[in-house]
Design an enzyme around this catalytic site. Structure first.
Site, PDB file in Angstrom:
ATOM      1  N   ARG A  10       0.869  -1.214   0.182  1.00  0.00           N
ATOM      2  CA  ARG A  10       0.020   0.003   0.033  1.00  0.00           C
ATOM      3  C   ARG A  10       0.860   1.282  -0.069  1.00  0.00           C
ATOM      4  NH1 ARG A  10      -4.592   0.191   4.280  1.00  0.00           N
ATOM      5  NH2 ARG A  10      -5.288   1.840   3.141  1.00  0.00           N
ATOM      6  N   CYS A  65      -1.578   6.165   9.155  1.00  0.00           N
ATOM      7  CA  CYS A  65      -1.733   4.922   8.484  1.00  0.00           C
ATOM      8  C   CYS A  65      -2.780   5.078   7.540  1.00  0.00           C
ATOM      9  CB  CYS A  65      -2.279   3.676   9.413  1.00  0.00           C
ATOM     10  SG  CYS A  65      -3.608   4.474  10.566  1.00  0.00           S
TER      11      CYS A  65
END
Length: 273
Positions: A180, A239
């Site tokens: 990611r 995050c």
């Protein structure tokens, strides 16, 4: 007095009869409550990430899981049965890597010191034969009294992060998995990639092969090398939506570091702006 932020299953067994012990199940996902009702650790009360630990609105303004108003969270603590004397233990089904660590951070940020996350989470506790039950548990409602009016742990906002991307004195830490971070895949947010100049330290690196936190000594050595002598006020953790980043803040507290800045909006807010 600083209390350890992690509790092991055998330690939880030893305090299971403490009158002030309150255990909370903070697993997430579309069937989280249904799974909780089927089976959870004995006396554990369900906490919902989306309604108890966030006030969800437009992800462009605050990300997918923005913090609730401080006063609303204080009311939530009372509804959950938590007061200043509560000995709080939190777990989820992802080694504390999801909403378990977020709830821990939020409790610490209202000044509640006696709160710990169960090492290894639900699965490890079950493997150690910790007692389980079914149905919906609750604790009697209380009134939570905080001496504060706002969050007490360090945070930054999107404008602060923008400044930090252009200042090499800052370290922006992205705790998402490397695929990611690299923009190879993005299963949740609209755009793949990462904040400019952010460095990747996946939260999974906090754990050993059994899904337990690495020792404080090992974590301290790894993070000290990564931080390169920066002060905590020059370090920003994020995050996808300000939840999993708390797992790394929990690991840092476990390792004896000052808790650095949390960017709650995280990639979900940044990528939409």
């Amino acid at each position: 007095m600083k209390t350890n932020s992690i509790i092991n299953t055998d330690e939880l067994c030893q305090i299971s009869n403490h009158p002030n012990l309150k255990i909370f199940d903070v697993r997430t996902g579309p069937s989280a409550k249904e799974e909780y009702l089927k089976k959870h650790l004995l006396n554990a009360v369900f906490v919902d990430l989306n309604t108890d630990l966030a006030e969800i609105d437009n992800p462009k303004n605050g990300g997918r899981h923005p913090l609730p108003a401080f006063s609303n969270f204080i009311k939530t603590l009372g509804k959950l049965g938590i007061d200043k004397d509560s000995e709080v233990v939190i777990y989820d089904d992802k080694n504390g890597a999801n909403a378990g660590a977020r709830f821990w951070w939020m409790l610490k940020a209202v000044g509640h010191q006696n709160v710990r996350v169960l090492n290894g989470g639900l699965q490890f506790a079950e493997s150690q034969n910790y007692s389980v039950s079914s149905g919906d548990d609750s604790y009697p409602e209380t009134e939570y009294i905080s001496e504060f009016k706002d969050w007490q742990l360090p945070q930054v906002w999107i404008d602060d992060v923008k400044v930090a991307t252009e200042n090499p004195e800052f370290l922006i830490v992205d705790v998402r998995e490397s695929q990611r971070y690299q923009g190879i895949t993005e299963p949740i947010d609209l755009i793949a990639g990462h904040i400019p100049n952010a460095e990747n330290f996946p939260f999974s690196d906090n754990l050993d092969e059994n899904g337990l936190f690495k020792s404080p000594e090992v974590l301290h050595e790894k993070y000290a090398e990564f931080f390169k002598n920066r002060n905590s006020d020059k370090i920003i953790f994020h995050c996808g939506s300000g939840v999993t980043a708390c797992h790394s803040l929990l690991a840092l507290d476990h390792a004896g570091f000052e808790i650095p800045n949390l960017y709650v909006g995280s990639w979900s807010e940044w990528s939409r702006n």
